[in-house]
Scaffold this motif. Structure first.
Motif, PDB file in Angstrom:
ATOM      1  N   LEU A 166       0.851  -1.195   0.000  1.00 25.57           N
ATOM      2  CA  LEU A 166       0.000   0.000   0.000  1.00 25.57           C
ATOM      3  C   LEU A 166       0.885   1.242   0.000  1.00 25.57           C
ATOM      4  N   PRO A 167       1.232   1.719  -1.183  1.00 29.39           N
ATOM      5  CA  PRO A 167       2.145   2.877  -1.241  1.00 29.39           C
ATOM      6  C   PRO A 167       1.422   4.170  -0.878  1.00 29.39           C
ATOM      7  N   HIS A 168       2.198   5.147  -0.491  1.00 32.19           N
ATOM      8  CA  HIS A 168       1.647   6.483  -0.257  1.00 32.19           C
ATOM      9  C   HIS A 168       2.386   7.463  -1.154  1.00 32.19           C
ATOM     10  N   GLN A 169       1.708   8.006  -2.141  1.00 32.16           N
ATOM     11  CA  GLN A 169       2.308   8.931  -3.101  1.00 32.16           C
ATOM     12  C   GLN A 169       3.615   8.373  -3.660  1.00 32.16           C
ATOM     13  N   GLY A 170       3.576   7.120  -4.041  1.00 34.36           N
ATOM     14  CA  GLY A 170       4.741   6.499  -4.656  1.00 34.36           C
ATOM     15  C   GLY A 170       5.758   5.991  -3.651  1.00 34.36           C
ATOM     16  N   PHE A 171       5.531   6.246  -2.373  1.00 35.20           N
ATOM     17  CA  PHE A 171       6.459   5.734  -1.358  1.00 35.20           C
ATOM     18  C   PHE A 171       6.036   4.307  -1.004  1.00 35.20           C
ATOM     19  N   PRO A 172       6.949   3.318  -1.200  1.00 34.35           N
ATOM     20  CA  PRO A 172       6.543   1.919  -1.028  1.00 34.35           C
ATOM     21  C   PRO A 172       6.395   1.517   0.442  1.00 34.35           C
ATOM     22  N   ARG A 173       5.263   0.922   0.742  1.00 31.69           N
ATOM     23  CA  ARG A 173       5.016   0.429   2.102  1.00 31.69           C
ATOM     24  C   ARG A 173       4.454  -0.986   1.983  1.00 31.69           C
ATOM     25  N   HIS A 224       6.682   3.137 -11.355  1.00 30.90           N
ATOM     26  CA  HIS A 224       5.845   3.396 -12.525  1.00 30.90           C
ATOM     27  C   HIS A 224       4.571   2.570 -12.512  1.00 30.90           C
ATOM     28  N   LYS A 225       4.632   1.412 -11.901  1.00 31.13           N
ATOM     29  CA  LYS A 225       3.393   0.642 -11.725  1.00 31.13           C
ATOM     30  C   LYS A 225       2.426   1.455 -10.860  1.00 31.13           C
ATOM     31  N   ASP A 226       2.965   2.005  -9.764  1.00 31.20           N
ATOM     32  CA  ASP A 226       2.116   2.788  -8.856  1.00 31.20           C
ATOM     33  C   ASP A 226       1.592   4.044  -9.548  1.00 31.20           C
TER      34      ASP A 226
END
Lengths: 261, 430
Positions: A162-169, B250-252
């Motif tokens: 569940l990323p937040h604004q492209g930040f990977p979590r 880029h996937k996100d």
């Protein structure tokens, strides 16, 4: 204009392709080299910095002081702390020229850092580039339920992205955790011991082969949801990884981190 | 389009064409800067400034438009560093890009339609377009998706005229910068590459073997843009990310872009692209702003709200579909590559948006389509109305109507709509 030949066109094409490959390789190296590490080992290795701190703010201060950059934080806690709207960047209602723009990471660190958002501020300030959270089963189920409503979530078997604004979590449970490819900054909150025994956590982390250069155990002093029992278990876990009983370390004790070659 | 020697249908001398185009560009500059210092800085404008700083100084995405590529942040940040946090620093790039896009609409139209009158009319329509004006006066990066593809297309047209390979590299750079602004630039890029390859196959070798030309074109228009694109992520890589993580990002970004629903109730906003050119639609930026810094009086709260509303000029907007149909018919009849290219650019830019159901498509996205729509409308109007003296009078009347309709729409676009009695009524009703 010099005469264009088939050979020259092919040469320029090949040069562009080679340059493209080079750019990709160099950017990859540039990114990886931007990460800073201390001495790495298993969670109970003597060369690894291990400490018990009172508050998440102490953990933040330690990471910052050590100069850690671009790291994966492995968070172990009962549940994921959700952030309120106060953690959005402030947009003033009066916006006359010249604008008073500001640098969000330093402003947050100076004015908004709290035990609830310390990971977010660590992300803003580049200490971490991704977070992996090992939650208790109820904590994980809660996140999974929330993720059902989030468009950007990817839900796997016992693992949630569940990323937040492209930040990977990433979110998972101890049973599903299979380790990390790179050394992590390990942060364990006493809340995790609400449902899990320290020996189980120790065993599973050892089995996962997770490597680290800093283990921080947080007593969560100001969090009144925590009980003495959970804190006592945290102390037990501290002893398992080789931290003497009831020792609260000063963040200044450890050597500074350095870029990893 | 068959080379530099192709006679222009109107015979306006090259120099006069450029002078006229210069005047139209100046008019566009005037419209894009008039009262701009007094136009309030919107929530989005301010956030663009914050986002640019956040990206360039910390490699962080957001707080707004984190799912879009990063060139806009680089350009806005550069302007902020060069000119400070005033008007020029915040919106200078949008104004420059918006104004230069007028010139490019003229130049590209001239290459594709091979008619100076059509080219000048297309440039004029774009200079007067309320949506283009609105977006050129804001810090958001929307106007870039009109400018950079036009730059790439112009370079390709120049390449096709003289086979100077530098133009092809320049086209790749233009499209690369476009992709680094908005992904929608991929549509005109694909069309351009297809036309180029078809051109090679049809005309055969002229000195250099076709496979070598094709290879060079593919590398220039695929690899070079990709390199430029990835280079705009340097600050993000500086956060410790690897190329594998860049692909994950880029996937996100794709998921967010595909499913983005905006931040306002959809029922209050035009959000279906298939409705464009069939009914009037608008792009609306409502913002709350109290630049006086004085305590706000609740009873007067209305005065702190400003609406910037971009609505297509009806005398252009409703002509688009017939104009494109006419363009398609003409290019089939004449087998004219330039017309075919223009029609394909419109269709490739518009149809993917029109058939998108996974998310709302707001009217700001029309900026990637409108330059080609202007070309089609100019082609239709000039083809049908510039033939006889009587019809030329109708042409003059048409121009007068366009200008007449532009006046109120212009004031809506620059946030002064509520100051006009007729437009104030519109606000009260809506």
């Amino acid at each position: 204009m010099p005469k264009i030949t088939s050979r020259s066109l092919i040469a320029v094409s090949v040069a562009i392709v080679v340059a493209a490959i080079l750019v990709v390789v160099l950017l990859d190296r540039y990114g990886r080299n931007a990460r800073t590490y201390g001495a790495v080992g298993a969670i109970d290795s003597p060369q690894v910095v291990r400490m018990v701190v009172e508050s998440p703010l102490d953990a933040y201060a330690f990471w910052k002081q050590q100069g850690f950059k671009g790291r994966t934080i492995l968070l172990i806690a009962d549940a994921w702390e959700r952030l309120g709207i106060v953690n959005q960047a402030d947009i003033p209602s009066a916006r006359p020229y010249p604008l008073r723009l500001y640098h969000i990471p330093t402003t947050f660190e100076r004015e908004k850092l709290s035990p609830a958002n310390f990971l977010y501020v660590a992300a803003l300030n580049g200490i971490t580039r991704r977070v992996v959270a090992i939650l208790s089963q109820p904590g994980y189920d809660d996140m999974a339920a929330m993720a059902q409503r989030a468009t950007e979530a990817r839900i796997g078997a016992g693992e949630l992205y569940l990323p937040h604004q492209g930040f990977p979590r990433w979110f998972t449970t101890l049973a599903r955790f299979r380790g990390e490819k790179e050394p992590v900054l390990l942060y364990v909150n006493a809340s995790y011991f609400r449902t899990v025994e320290p020996e189980d956590l120790y065993r599973q982390l050892k089995a996962s082969g997770v490597a680290t250069d800093a283990v921080i155990l947080c007593r969560g002093g100001e969090d009144n949801r925590l009980t003495n029992l959970e804190r006592a278990k945290l102390e037990r876990f501290a002893r398992l990884i080789g931290i003497p009983a009831a020792k609260n370390d000063s963040p200044a004790a450890a050597p500074a981190a350095r870029p990893r070659q | 389009m068959s080379g530099a020697s192709v006679p222009m249908m109107t015979g306006i001398p090259c120099q006069r064409f450029h002078i006229h185009l210069g005047f139209i560009t100046l008019l566009g500059f005037f419209l894009r800067t008039l009262l701009l210092p007094s136009q309030p800085v919107t929530w989005d404008d301010y956030s663009v400034g914050l986002t640019a700083i956040n990206y360039m100084e910390s490699g962080q995405l957001g707080p707004i438009m984190w799912n879009h590529p990063e060139l806009g942040n680089i350009l806005v940040y550069s302007a902020l560093r060069l000119f400070g946090t005033g008007l020029v620093g915040l919106k200078g790039m949008s104004v420059i890009v918006g104004v230069l896009s007028i010139t490019l609409v003229g130049l590209v139209s001239r290459q594709l339609l091979r008619n100076e009158t059509m080219a000048l009319l297309a440039a004029l329509l774009w200079a007067l377009d309320p949506l283009a004006i609105d977006m050129s006066r804001q810090a958001v990066h929307e106007i870039y998706m009109a400018f950079f593809p036009l730059a790439g297309i112009y370079c390709i047209s120049r390449y096709r005229m003289g086979r100077n390979h530098w133009w092809l590299l320049a086209a790749g750079a233009g499209f690369g910068l476009g992709l680094a602004s908005k992904w929608s630039v991929a549509f005109p890029l694909v069309v351009s590459l297809a036309f180029l390859i078809n051109d090679f196959r049809r005309k055969g070798a002229s000195g250099v073997p076709v496979p070598a030309r094709m290879l060079f074109a593919a590398v220039s228009l695929m690899v070079l843009p990709a390199v430029i694109y990835i280079l705009t992520f340097i600050p993000w890589f500086g956060q410790g990310h690897s190329v594998g993580e860049w692909l994950e990002l880029h996937k996100d970004m794709y998921v967010e872009t595909k499913l983005h629903v905006g931040y306002e109730e959809l029922s209050r906003r035009d959000h279906r692209a298939y409705e464009w050119f069939i009914r009037p639609v608008s792009w609306r930026d409502s913002t709350f702003n109290n630049d006086t810094g004085e305590p706000m009086v609740e009873a007067e709260s209305g005065k702190y709200f400003i609406d910037l509303i971009g609505v297509g000029n009806p005398f252009v907007w409703f002509l688009v579909i017939p104009a494109v149909l006419y363009l398609v018919r003409k290019c089939v009849q004449r087998r004219d590559e330039g017309l075919m290219y223009a029609a394909a650019l419109f269709l490739a830019s518009y149809l993917p948006l029109a058939f998108t159901y996974s998310r709302p498509i707001f009217v700001n996205a029309a900026l990637s389509v409108m330059p080609f729509a202007m070309m089609a409308v100019a082609h239709l109007v000039v083809s049908t109305l510039c033939t006889t003296r009587a019809r030329k009078r109708i042409f003059a009347l048409y121009l007068a109507l366009v200008v007449f309709a532009t006046v109120p729409l212009y004031f809506l676009a620059i946030g002064k709509g509520a100051e006009f009695p007729f437009l104030r009524d519109y606000f009260l009703q809506n």
